[in-house]
Scaffold this motif. Structure first.
Motif: not given
Lengths: 258, 548, 324
Positions: B82, B155, B157, B419, B422-423, B426, B456-457, C26-29, C42-47, C49-50, C53, C81
């Motif tokens: 997780l 990829t 996690v 959450k 956090d949104e 963004k 952003a990495n 967002d569940p991945f943010n 997680l990076t934007e690319d990963q988000i 990607h998920y 998926y 999650y």
């Protein structure tokens, strides 16, 4: 006057006086952090140095008015729907009762968590959520009563004489429904206060509020509170106040019921 | 009359209860000195059993178990752990990487040595020759080669190999069974840590797996680390790792590590159910005077910060308003009141004060309400402040509100679930925003991703989220430092960046929490602190015998 | 009745899909961290990607139709999650919640109605026992369950150390016999079960007391008593026979409410039930898991309510008063 009535009156009057005189002590830092009870802070201060008694006074009003507003709107919606459903009957009755059934058939606590997270935890959304989930009970009892009153002759006469629906409702239905509505109102009030406290405990209440549920939540969230002496005034005060409030409302409803 | 009795009854019941509680707290104090109870005995028995199964471990005479507070953090492999909580560190104990991290920096691990050629683009890693997977298969350069190819399309996690959507590894060449050359596409100061931190996968297991997120066969946790997993119960959040006897490297320090659920970590620690606990400042006094306990205070690599939307709120575009707010918030008081002293005011230049890259010369923004007022020049403002809903976030928001009111800025607090907040970071749907966020450990290249309009990495907060901040000089310096290999030269650049950032105040850094770890030295004292991570229980070196 | 069932199901499915999805977040943010914790961002690319998926990049309507067809086939999907099949996760936890709820209902209905009968037996003589019981039970039924739970946890768990503080079983336990396992379960379930029992016992008490009192004042009972029938006999024969159906119906009705109401108690005792899972799922915006839990619980409640309805119907046919 009964002790519980005195208690309820104290909460409301204290809140009114406090607010009228522009009290801000419930959100202003007025002492050191976590002071023990003293003359300046009868119930001590919390971790921010805010007076707990002031929070208790403000929070009491908050909790009671939250109860009043949500129970008020639930009773209002419930009674209107109950009267319409009972008086008009037929397809409308069928539909409205189906809606009631569906709402009561939902997992309430889970829906509450979901709605709480979705609508956010402001005062208004709290009232809306609580009212939305609790009107069907009122609607049902009112409907049953209306069905009973409807059969009386005087209603039939006024209908034949062409009295408008609005007048029939206010003149003939509301007076006999009054005790029932009051009872439903008080029961729902205590339920709303309890639900707010439960949501606050789960961390879904309005965290900027000083409701008693939120005070409990904050005190309990203080790491290792039971290993410090602070819980004696910080946790106990809102806990006793809340339990007493719920029981006072219960006694009040019992008195009306009889 | 009778109702009075009822009320009296209730109140007396409640008071009895609380007297009970008071005693319970006292009781526990007494208990702390002599931790003897059932749980202790029980777990001791479990340990005995495990050592029978694992009799070959001759490290110590008595079997030892480290027990830690646990919760479900997912199946510990690179694809399924997780994102929150110690999921990553549990995975890292099972899976080795080419390099490991100690108190000062990167040390050789699966790679016993490495070499970077003068172009800075070819990394040669020489692997240890006796490494084995938990199922006994030898670990070779072939596995490493496979790993770098597999991560390109699958990829994990923790993704360190993509920068702006490009995979940094251009090609991998295996020169012999134990040696591998990795060609990267760009020179970058973070390349070594990115490549070195990658968790190596066993080729013989994963080469047939197409969808690693859905893969949960028993061999999905086979790694090459010092421990292997023997028990995982996701419902209860229990894990048990046992020492891997055939481990190539530093010996596992204990026979087993167990994670188990507890309701209150402090109670559980006092009852000796867990070996390590992170306590709040108010409880430190319980342990500090006592020789039975060791207290380690470590600054975390997270900081509370006040973000300002400079795109949508014209008033916040003015640097004097931002500076005024920085002066007007009494950050020392926040530390004292909310963190109860267990925190440190953060540097406005972002780089933590404990880092060797920190520039102490920059403006400190000591609390000065008068100066703040003069900066605002009599103007008043009103902002909405968005915050999360945890108690400390709300308290923080309340104190900030009170402080800012003093200098003529009124604030309306709006508290939402984390959450949702956090949104908002963004989408930019906020005026002021309060958040506790990480991304401050390790290489100062994080400055590039936050202030320098770059990828952003590397960091938790990316450039695109500092709404409306643009400083050309900072952006240029950010790129320059990434390609400057000389450390002294780079230090100058990083110092300059910090001082520019501190002057601009694109976000107000509030404070960094401190972790207060307490453990009993008599039980286990191998806890190790990394240079870039403050959680003792998350570090792999905490669980192996240190090599002299 | 069918109409009601189908209507509820449709509303559940629709709410279930749209409510979590229109929630902000967002569940991945993962940007923020909680104190003392860590998080992988997680990076934007990963988000992206998920999202692809999990099919979250498709239009809402398409997602909705896939969701409906999958749910009808019984496929609840994979948790976003936790990366595990939702029906498996729910199954594992539902057992614990049901264990708590059913045993609590058993205890509270048994003791509640017994006490109610005792109370009614003494009611007419205005006895202290009845008065005290009535008062205690009314108070118990009003106090929020999490407060009762906290009090029990602090006193019996932390202070007296009679019971464990958290969980449903001893961690890493290896049981010698089935009896050992059973003892461990009971030991852990005792406090949460007691909490739920205490908060629902008042209800059963009042129900059985009320029905007993009303039966005892019926004219035919008065005649029977005048004829010399013993009061104790009366209580057992007439009163109990009359009270059993409403109590049964009440058990089913309460079961639904308690299934979702147990959230609070589960949180207090860190009990691995469905409620705790729901709380986590909401804060993680795990759409798939939220949907799964909501759906499961709603269907269970529907079944219990229907059972209660059927008992009521039977009672009506046999001529019971509806107020019971």
């Amino acid at each position: 006057m009964k002790s519980y009535k005195i208690y309820l009156a104290i909460i409301i009057i204290a809140f009114a006086v406090y607010t009228l005189f522009g009290g801000t002590a419930h959100q202003a830092v007025s002492g050191a952090s976590l002071e023990s009870p003293s003359l300046t802070h009868p119930l001590g201060t919390d971790d921010l140095g805010i007076d707990i008694l002031a929070q208790l006074i403000h929070g009491g009003g908050y909790s009671i008015f939250l109860g009043i507003f949500s129970a008020g709107s639930a009773t209002f919606i419930g009674s209107i729907i109950g009267i319409i459903s009972g008086y008009i009957g037929g397809k409308i009755d069928h539909f409205l009762m189906a809606v009631c059934d569906i709402i009561t058939g939902m997992p309430q606590m889970i829906l509450l968590i979901l709605l709480g997270a979705f609508l956010g935890a402001s005062y208004l959304s709290m009232i809306i959520v609580l009212a939305m989930l609790s009107w069907p009970q009122t609607a049902r009892t009112i409907r049953a009563r209306v069905l009973f009153i409807k059969e009386h002759d005087y209603i039939r006469y006024s209908k034949q004489m062409g009295t408008p629906l609005y007048a029939i409702i206010t003149r003939h239905f509301l007076p006999p429904l009054k005790p029932l509505l009051t009872l439903a109102f008080i029961k729902m009030m205590s339920r709303s206060i309890m639900m707010e406290a439960s949501l606050a405990y789960l961390g879904l209440g309005d965290p900027t509020s000083k409701s008693w549920g939120m005070m409990l939540n904050k005190a309990m969230a203080f790491p290792g509170i039971y290993f410090t002496p602070y819980w004696k005034w910080w946790l106990t005060a809102p806990l006793i106040a809340l339990v007493c409030l719920i029981l006072s409302l219960m006694l009040l409803s019992k008195e009306i019921e009889v | 009359m009778s109702k009075k009795i009822t009320l009296f009854l209730i109140i007396s019941c409640l008071s009895i209860l609380f007297i009970g509680c008071a005693q319970s707290a006292d009781d526990n104090t007494a208990n702390a000195a002599s931790p003897e109870n059932n749980t202790e005995v029980e777990s001791q028995q479990t340990a005995d059993e495990s050592s029978e199964n694992n009799a070959s471990n001759a490290l110590e005479d008595t079997p030892t178990v480290i027990r830690l507070e646990g919760s479900d953090t997912g199946l510990p492999n690179p694809f399924k752990h997780l994102t929150r909580g110690p999921g990553m560190s549990k995975m890292q104990i099972l899976y080795d990487s080419l390099l490991e991290i100690d108190a000062d920096g990167y040390i050789p691990w699966l790679a016993e040595s490495y070499h970077i050629d003068e172009t800075g683009k070819i990394f040669t890693f020489k692997l240890v020759e006796n490494a084995k997977w938990h199922d006994g298969t030898p670990l070779t350069a072939e596995d490493v080669l496979f790993t770098f190819e597999y991560y390109k399309t699958h990829t994990p996690v923790v993704d360190n190999l993509n920068i702006d959507g490009t995979y940094i590894v251009e090609s991998v060449v295996q020169s012999d069974t134990w040696t591998i050359d990795i060609h990267v596409s760009q020179v970058d100061n973070t390349n070594l840590s990115r490549l070195g931190g990658v968790r190596i996968l066993p080729k013989h297991i994963w080469e047939t797996v197409d969808d690693p997120i859905a893969y949960d066969a028993p061999d999905a946790t086979i790694g090459s680390g010092p421990y292997y997993m023997t028990h995982y119960d996701p419902v209860k959040g229990e894990y048990r790792y046992e020492a891997f006897d055939a481990y190539w490297g530093p010996a596992p320090a204990v026979d087993a590590i167990e994670w188990l659920p507890v309701s209150d970590s402090i109670l559980a620690f006092e009852n000796s159910e867990i070996s390590l606990v992170n306590v709040s400042a108010d409880l430190l006094t319980r342990y500090e005077g006592d020789d039975a306990f060791v207290v380690r205070k470590l600054p975390s690599f997270h900081a509370y910060r006040l973000m300002m939307n400079m795109t949508d709120v014209p008033a916040l575009e003015a640097v004097n308003v931002r500076q005024a707010m920085a002066y007007g918030i009494d950050r020392e008081a926040l530390v004292a009141k909310i963190a109860r002293g267990a925190a440190e005011v953060s540097s406005m230049g972002y780089v933590p004060k404990t880092s060797k890259w920190y520039n102490p010369e920059i403006e400190a923004y000591a609390f000065d309400a008068a100066h703040a007022k003069s900066l605002l020049d009599g103007q008043t403002y009103h902002f909405r402040l968005l915050t999360g809903n945890t108690p400390s976030e709300v308290k923080l928001a309340e104190l900030i509100k009170l402080d800012l009111e003093q200098i003529g800025i009124t604030v309306a607090i709006e508290s939402v679930e984390s959450k949702t907040r956090d949104e908002a970071i963004k989408t930019g749907d906020y005026e002021l925003l309060l958040v506790n966020s990480g991304g401050m450990g390790g290489d100062p290249d994080y400055l590039r991703s936050i202030y320098g309009n770059a990828s952003a990495n590397t960091a938790a907060l990316s450039a695109s989220t500092l709404k409306g901040y643009q400083n050309e000089t900072v952006a240029e310096l950010a790129i320059e430092q990434a390609h400057t290999l000389d450390e002294n030269q780079r230090m100058t650049l990083i110092h300059e960046m910090q001082s520019l950032i501190a002057t601009d105040v694109p976000m107000i850094m509030l404070y960094t929490n401190q972790d207060n770890f307490v453990y009993r030295a008599s039980e286990y004292d191998g806890w190790y602190a990394r240079f870039d991570h403050s959680k003792l229980d998350h570090n792999k070196l905490s669980y192996v015998v240190p090599t002299p | 009745m069918w109409q009601k069932i189908v209507g509820t199901l449709i509303v559940v499915l629709v709410l279930n899909f749209f409510l979590p999805r229109i929630m902000p977040g967002d569940p991945f943010n993962f940007i923020s961290v909680e104190e003392g914790s860590v998080t992988v961002t997680l990076t934007e690319d990963q988000i992206a990607h998920y999202h692809a998926y999990y099919g979250m990049d498709k239009p809402m309507l398409e997602q909705f139709t896939t969701y409906i067809s999958r749910t009808l086939r019984g496929d609840l999907g994979i948790s976003i999650y936790y990366n595990r099949p939702v029906s498996e996760m729910i199954g594992e936890r539902l057992i614990w919640t049901l264990l708590l709820v059913i045993s609590a209902l058993g205890i509270s209905s048994l003791f509640g109605s017994a006490l109610g009968l005792i109370s009614a037996y003494h009611a007419r003589e205005s006895s202290i026992l009845d008065d005290l019981l009535l008062r205690m039970m009314t108070i118990l039924s009003e106090i929020p369950d999490f407060i009762i739970g906290l009090a029990l946890l602090i006193y019996f768990g932390a202070h007296l150390k009679w019971f464990p503080l958290a969980g449903a079983t001893t961690a890493f336990a290896v049981y010698d016999s089935a009896f050992d396992a059973f003892r461990d379960y009971v030991h852990h379930a005792a406090l949460p079960c007691l909490t739920l029992s205490l908060s629902s016992i008042g209800d059963f008490y009042l129900l059985s007391r009320q029905s007993a009192v009303s039966v005892l004042t019926e004219p035919y009972i008065l005649t029977a008593r005048a004829k010399g029938l013993r009061k104790r006999r009366l209580i057992f024969h007439h009163v109990l026979a009359n009270a059993i159906s409403p109590i049964l119906a009440r058990i089913f009705m309460k079961m639904g409410g308690m299934l979702s109401g147990a959230v609070l108690v589960e949180v207090v005792f860190a009990y691995p039930g469905i409620g705790k899972l729901m709380r986590e799922a909401v804060s993680m915006r795990d759409y798939v898991l939220i949907q799964g839990i909501f759906f499961y619980v709603a269907v269970l409640i529907l079944i219990f309510n229907t059972a209660a309805d059927m008992i009521f119907k039977k009672m009506k046919q046999r001529g019971f008063h509806e107020k019971l």
